[in-house]
Design a protein around this motif. Structure first.
Motif, PDB file in Angstrom:
ATOM      1  N   ILE A  63       0.837  -1.206   0.000  1.00 21.06           N
ATOM      2  CA  ILE A  63       0.000   0.000   0.000  1.00 21.06           C
ATOM      3  C   ILE A  63       0.867   1.251   0.000  1.00 21.06           C
ATOM      4  N   ALA A  67       0.913   3.944  -2.890  1.00 22.32           N
ATOM      5  CA  ALA A  67       0.377   5.255  -2.503  1.00 22.32           C
ATOM      6  C   ALA A  67       1.372   6.370  -2.785  1.00 22.32           C
ATOM      7  N   GLY A 100      -3.939   1.480  -2.150  1.00 25.07           N
ATOM      8  CA  GLY A 100      -2.817   2.382  -2.361  1.00 25.07           C
ATOM      9  C   GLY A 100      -3.125   3.435  -3.411  1.00 25.07           C
TER      10      GLY A 100
END
Length: 240
Positions: A63, A67, A100
């Protein structure tokens, strides 16, 4: 003189610190298939001892990588198949990549959308009118085409008024097929134990699918759009 938004500056500061630490600590050395293959047996032993902890750690790291658009997401997707197997890897990576992407979209929207709206003026309203009309289908199309950069889609949609929930579920569904292809390739890659295994039919098929997948998706999407009277999708066409 306008006073800077301290909350936005704090968010930018946190992102910069994480990105700098990623490169200073040379964490990208772990984002390659050679390291994953060498550590596969140790990882699986650790996974057997602490399944929840190890799975959760992989999920969170994935994630964070997606992200912040850090290098290594594609390798981690292959690693998901090699380390967890097809079905478990597919579930983990599918949800982690979608979460993400949504976090990346939310953060970029918080930081840049107001500024973009001010700069673009009437053009911003026109773009959002189109997004409201068929934004979900447009996003779904982009997610199906691997040629369109992952981070570019997140950033582009962040500057629109598409609901985050819509962005999330469309991304989840749209990326599923491509994720499955990469997870399957990673699963086969994880089964290589000697040089002769490189020529195994299952591994060859996985990489053939990886090669023809973008073309197949483009043909399918253009067929559907032609039937509905919409313009064809050509991600390689020069932008005006």
């Amino acid at each position: 003189m306008k006073i800077p938004d301290t909350k936005k500056l704090a968010v930018i500061g946190v992102i910069v610190v994480i990105v700098v630490l990623f490169f200073v600590l040379d964490l990208q050395q772990y984002m390659n298939l050679a390291y994953i293959k060498e550590s596969r047996e140790n990882f699986q032993a650790l996974l057997a001892q602490h399944p929840v902890l190890v799975t959760g750690a992989f999920f969170i790291v994935y994630i964070v990588v997606t992200a912040l658009s850090l290098p290594g997401a594609a390798v981690m997707t292959l690693a998901g198949g090699a380390l967890f197997g097809f079905w478990t890897g597919l579930v983990i990576v599918s949800f982690a990549s979608s979460i993400g992407a949504t976090l990346a979209c939310a953060v970029a929207r918080y930081l840049f959308r107001d500024w973009t709206k001010q700069k673009m003026g009437a053009w911003y309203d026109k773009i959002n009118a189109g997004i409201k009309k068929e934004g979900a289908f447009y996003l779904f199309t982009l997610r199906l085409i691997p040629a369109v950069p992952f981070f570019a889609i997140n950033l582009g949609m962040a500057l629109t008024e598409m609901r985050l929930w819509t962005f999330y579920w469309v991304s989840q569904v749209g990326m599923l097929a491509g994720t499955a292809v990469f997870i399957n390739a990673g699963n086969q890659l994880g089964q290589i134990s000697k040089m002769g295994d490189i020529l195994s039919p299952s591994l060859i098929i996985s990489f053939v699918i990886l090669g023809i997948f973008p073309l197949a998706v483009k043909k399918t999407v253009n067929f559907v759009r032609a039937k509905t009277g919409k313009a064809k999708v050509d991600p390689d066409a020069p932008k005006p």
